[in-house]
Structures are given as C-alpha cells and as structure tokens.
Design an enzyme around this catalytic site. Structure first.
Site, mmCIF file in Angstrom:
data_model
loop_
_atom_site.group_PDB
_atom_site.id
_atom_site.type_symbol
_atom_site.label_atom_id
_atom_site.label_comp_id
_atom_site.label_asym_id
_atom_site.label_seq_id
_atom_site.Cartn_x
_atom_site.Cartn_y
_atom_site.Cartn_z
ATOM 1 N N PRO A 37 0.836 -1.205 0.000
ATOM 2 C CG PRO A 37 -0.002 -1.055 2.171
ATOM 3 C CD PRO A 37 0.717 -1.971 1.244
ATOM 4 C CB THR A 39 -0.122 7.421 0.973
ATOM 5 O OG1 THR A 39 -0.974 6.678 1.844
ATOM 6 C CG2 THR A 39 -0.581 8.861 0.896
ATOM 7 C CG HIS A 189 -3.287 1.332 7.437
ATOM 8 N ND1 HIS A 189 -2.232 0.864 8.199
ATOM 9 C CD2 HIS A 189 -2.785 2.355 6.704
ATOM 10 C CE1 HIS A 189 -1.149 1.594 7.934
ATOM 11 N NE2 HIS A 189 -1.455 2.509 7.025
ATOM 12 C CG ASN A 192 2.753 2.248 8.815
ATOM 13 O OD1 ASN A 192 3.454 1.393 9.358
ATOM 14 N ND2 ASN A 192 2.660 2.355 7.502
ATOM 15 C CE1 TYR A 194 -1.341 7.887 9.479
ATOM 16 C CE2 TYR A 194 -0.558 5.765 8.665
ATOM 17 C CZ TYR A 194 -0.495 7.146 8.673
ATOM 18 O OH TYR A 194 0.426 7.789 7.878
ATOM 19 N NE ARG A 241 1.610 -2.991 5.396
ATOM 20 C CZ ARG A 241 2.476 -2.190 4.809
ATOM 21 N NH1 ARG A 241 2.301 -0.890 4.804
ATOM 22 N NH2 ARG A 241 3.529 -2.676 4.188
ATOM 23 C CG ASN A 249 2.463 8.854 11.909
ATOM 24 O OD1 ASN A 249 2.917 9.917 11.501
ATOM 25 N ND2 ASN A 249 1.988 7.935 11.089
ATOM 26 N NE ARG A 281 14.180 -5.649 6.356
ATOM 27 C CZ ARG A 281 14.537 -6.545 5.457
ATOM 28 N NH1 ARG A 281 15.673 -7.196 5.589
ATOM 29 N NH2 ARG A 281 13.769 -6.801 4.419
ATOM 30 C CB ALA A 309 5.955 -4.957 3.832
ATOM 31 N N GLY A 310 8.981 -4.335 4.117
ATOM 32 C CA GLY A 310 9.917 -3.436 4.781
ATOM 33 C C GLY A 310 11.357 -3.697 4.422
ATOM 34 N NE ARG A 333 11.425 2.351 0.636
ATOM 35 C CZ ARG A 333 12.391 2.263 1.541
ATOM 36 N NH1 ARG A 333 13.110 3.325 1.837
ATOM 37 N NH2 ARG A 333 12.640 1.116 2.145
HETATM 38 C C1 LIG Z 1 5.366 6.790 -0.737
HETATM 39 C C2 LIG Z 1 4.956 5.817 0.334
HETATM 40 C C3 LIG Z 1 3.644 5.758 0.728
HETATM 41 C C4 LIG Z 1 3.227 4.823 1.686
HETATM 42 N N1 LIG Z 1 1.898 4.720 1.990
HETATM 43 C C5 LIG Z 1 1.460 3.719 2.780
HETATM 44 C C6 LIG Z 1 0.066 3.493 2.967
HETATM 45 O O1 LIG Z 1 -0.785 4.158 2.386
HETATM 46 N N2 LIG Z 1 -0.294 2.479 3.783
HETATM 47 C C7 LIG Z 1 0.617 1.680 4.428
HETATM 48 O O2 LIG Z 1 0.236 0.769 5.162
HETATM 49 N N3 LIG Z 1 1.944 1.867 4.247
HETATM 50 C C8 LIG Z 1 2.384 2.840 3.423
HETATM 51 N N4 LIG Z 1 3.731 2.982 3.177
HETATM 52 C C9 LIG Z 1 4.656 1.974 3.694
HETATM 53 C C10 LIG Z 1 4.896 0.896 2.622
HETATM 54 O O3 LIG Z 1 3.737 0.121 2.386
HETATM 55 C C11 LIG Z 1 6.044 -0.057 3.033
HETATM 56 O O4 LIG Z 1 5.712 -0.705 4.224
HETATM 57 C C12 LIG Z 1 7.346 0.715 3.201
HETATM 58 O O5 LIG Z 1 7.601 1.503 2.063
HETATM 59 C C13 LIG Z 1 8.527 -0.224 3.408
HETATM 60 O O6 LIG Z 1 8.636 -1.108 2.317
HETATM 61 P P1 LIG Z 1 9.741 -0.892 1.159
HETATM 62 O O7 LIG Z 1 11.076 -0.935 1.861
HETATM 63 O O8 LIG Z 1 9.534 -2.070 0.231
HETATM 64 O O9 LIG Z 1 9.494 0.427 0.512
HETATM 65 C C14 LIG Z 1 4.179 3.951 2.272
HETATM 66 C C15 LIG Z 1 5.503 4.038 1.883
HETATM 67 C C16 LIG Z 1 5.908 4.941 0.928
HETATM 68 C C17 LIG Z 1 7.344 4.975 0.477
#
Ligand SMILES: Cc1cc2nc3c(=O)[nH]c(=O)nc-3n(C[C@H](O)[C@H](O)[C@H](O)COP(=O)(O)O)c2cc1C
Length: 379
Positions: A37, A39, A189, A192, A194, A241, A249, A281, A309-310, A333
């Site tokens: 996901p 945003t 959700h 993070n 929320y 999630r 936050n 991590r 994820a992450g 990303r």
């Molecule tokens: C631009 C951006 C927007 C994100 N928006 C959300 C979101 O709407 N909901 C959510 O649960 N996580 C959101 N995240 C977190 C990502 O889902 C993910 O957990 C985080 O980027 C780490 O994974 P990655 O290392 O593969 O990028 C966002 C991350 C980024 C970079």
C-alpha cells in the site's frame, strides 16, 4: 515481450521462490511479489482519479496481488491532502474504473481501509473540529509524512466509550463499499501509528475503560474492526496490516514482541485471509536498520497467509519465501519506481531508482506514471 524465460513455469522462474505460485484462500496468485500500500496523494477532493487507472494497471500482472493506497473510511478518517476515501457514492464510483483496469489485466486488488486518528489536522476534519483518537495526547515531534518539518499535530479529542462502535462500523461500511467498487477484498490498516495502532500501543493508549490498560483491552478495538469487517464481506476477503515494532507517528509500544504475538495468535479466531507485518528493521519509516527482533514468532502463530514488508530486495525476498519465513512479500518503493517489478525479478534486470521528492507530490504524471518499463529503460 516474447522471451522464452518469461513464460510461466520456465526453469528461471521456478528457481526464484518469489516467482512461484501461491494459493491465498480462494485467490490463485501466480507469484508472491505484492504491491505494498502506497499513499500517492493524487486523489483530488479525496476521490480516486482517472490517472490512477494507469498507475495501478501499470503495476498489474496476471495473478499478481495489489494493495491500494490507504483509503479513508469516513469523513473523520483523513489525515493528508489528496488521499482517497471510500465512504461516499462518488468515491466508490471513482474507484470502479481503476479496479476494472486491474481486473482486465488479471490482477487481484485489495483496498487498504484506513482511519488516521490523531495523525490529522483541523483542516481535514468536518467543521474544523479536532481529530479523534483513543487519547487526547497529540502526536509528538515535528516531522510530517514527507519528512518536512512542520508544526506539531493538534491535540485530538478522546473518543467516549460509546462512540467507538461508530468508528468500528465505519470500517465495516467502507469494506462493503470496497466490494461495491469491485475490489476483491480489503486490508485493514492497523499499522504505522494510525487509529488502530494508536489503540494497540501502550505508549499512546491511556484509556481507563475496557479499550485501554491490559493488552487484551488495547487490542479490543482492532479485533472489533476485524470482526465487523469479516462479518460484512466474509473473512476470506480480509487482511490486517500491523507494525508492532515501529514507532512511526510517535506510536511506540513498550513490549512489541508480546503485542505482535498476541495479535497473531488471537487473530486466528476470526479466520481472516492474511496478516501483513512490517519488519522490525524498519525502525524509521524509510530506512532499514539492524535489529535482533523478528516477526518469526508471529509467522509461526498465525495460521493464515503471512505477508511481510519493509526493506525487501529481490534477494532477501527470495530468501524469506524460500526459508518459509513468509508466504508473500510486499514491495513498496521498488514497486513504486518499477511498474514491471515481477518481470524485472524474473529477468534479474536492473531496477529504476526511486525519487523520494515525488512520492507525495500531486502531479498526475510526474513521479507517478512516468517510471519507465524495462523496454523503455533499456533504450
Ligand atoms: C510513498 C509511500 C507511501 C506509503 N503509503 C502507505 C500506505 O498508504 N499504507 C501503508 O500501510 N503503508 C504505506 N507505506 C509503507 C509501505 O507500504 C512499506 O511498508 C514501506 O515503504 C517499506 O517497504 P519498502 O522498503 O519495500 O518500501 C508507504 C511508503 C511509501 C514509500
């Protein structure tokens, strides 16, 4: 297109655990590379826009799972500009062509349903009122989602006990609306920082009613949401999630291992489709750090599909699926910057770099639908 090693079942594909098929409940996934996901703040007026048709369909592969950006469940849920909602008819209609486009390409699309709680401001709230939360303590610190320094968030209004069921119901209605829009399921959700995470974490939740105090009480709201959503659309269409280890936050917990494990164990009672956990991590939102913490106890405790994820790359994504640490890996990303990410993995191709400066800008094209596909990047 047309290279032999792209065909499903080719030797190269079988070698990579990430590219093996997976049966998630009633859904047949052709690979395990999930769109996390994300945003993107291109939903003007909180209505998903036509440009999202291209954005999501670019990231669709046949049998691939996509999770939408966080989508507000009610008029008190919004915390950022130009994020979509799913509580009005117009918002549902806005999503329909996007979901159709994903389905036309054979994708499976879940809507992430979201309430920001205290991570909001007067300007996003009906009648300019205070955001709502489990607490009246504001988010501390000065940094906002895009890393810019901004004034602290306002103090939220603490929900009265009898108001909480309304918020639970908002999630259920949003889930029903997501079904009407054509989504295959929803991801609640609960991560993070929320509203659900605010209830879960003992450093934020300071309630003295049966929604605060003990772990069981702090988890009550999350489980009420899970139960209501599952009742509305069927548990086999519901994911949750969680980010027990993260303090984004300003939302930390004093014992995240215990919280995560309790959630994973108790979640089994509801029979939901998947549990999606952010790796410890990711101590800060966009940087991976060394840690001794692990989501493995949660993986072992939860009986449904387990998604992580992450900070994942092709290499450690293959490792975690290969060693049974997870069934699915969500990429944020890298998927944002590489619309054809599963195919690039298949071909062991180079990846486009992501541009942080356009993650949260509002342009309908730039940094959104203009990341090149492999053929174009090669030219
Ligand atoms: C631009 C951006 C927007 C994100 N928006 C959300 C979101 O709407 N909901 C959510 O649960 N996580 C959101 N995240 C977190 C990502 O889902 C993910 O957990 C985080 O980027 C780490 O994974 P990655 O290392 O593969 O990028 C966002 C991350 C980024 C970079």
């Amino acid at each position: 297109m047309g290279e032999t090693n792209q065909k499903s079942g080719s030797p190269q594909q079988q070698q990579q655990p990430l590219l093996t098929p997976y049966k998630m409940g009633n859904f047949s996934l052709s690979h395990r590379v999930v769109l996390a996901p994300l945003t993107r703040m291109r939903s003007y007026g909180h209505i998903a826009q036509p440009q999202a048709v291209l954005y999501y369909s670019q990231r669709t592969s046949p049998g691939g799972l996509l999770i939408s950006e966080a989508t507000g469940v009610s008029d008190t849920s919004i915390g950022y500009p130009n994020v979509p909602g799913i509580w009005t008819k117009e918002q549902i209609e806005g999503w329909k062509p996007i979901v159709n486009a994903v389905h036309e390409k054979g994708g499976i699309f879940f809507c992430q349903i979201w309430h920001s709680g205290r991570v909001s401001d007067y300007c996003f709230q009906p009648n300019g009122q205070a955001p709502i939360s489990c607490t009246d303590k504001p988010v501390g610190g000065e940094f906002q989602i895009d890393g810019t320094k901004a004034p602290a968030y306002p103090a939220p209004r603490r929900l009265a006990t009898e108001e909480i069921k309304q918020v639970v119901n908002d999630f259920a209605v949003a889930a029903r609306n997501a079904m009407e829009a054509g989504f295959d399921g929803v991801e609640i959700h609960g991560a993070n920082g929320y509203i659900i995470d605010q209830f879960l974490k003992d450093q934020v939740n300071d309630r003295t009613d049966h929604y605060g105090g003990t772990m069981e009480n702090r988890c009550r709201f999350a489980f009420e949401v899970v139960e209501a959503v599952a009742k509305e659309i069927g548990a086999d269409r519901v994911g949750l999630r969680l980010s027990p280890f993260a303090d984004y936050n300003d939302c930390p917990d004093s014992n995240p291992e215990a919280l995560g494990l309790y959630m994973a164990q108790e979640l089994n009672k509801y029979g939901i489709l998947y549990c999606h956990v952010i790796e410890p991590r990711m101590i800060t939102q966009f940087e991976a750090h060394d840690t001794h913490n692990s989501v493995l106890p949660m993986r072992k405790a939860f009986k449904g599909t387990f998604m992580v994820a992450g900070g994942y790359t092709q290499r450690d994504g293959n490792e975690v699926v290969g060693n049974g640490g997870a069934d699915l890996v969500a990429f944020g990303r890298w998927f944002l910057a590489n619309p054809d990410l599963p195919r690039r993995f298949e071909l062991n191709a180079k990846l486009n770099k992501y541009d942080r400066s356009t993650f949260y800008t509002h342009d309908p094209v730039v940094g959104y639908t203009d990341y090149p596909f492999l053929e174009a990047a090669d030219k």
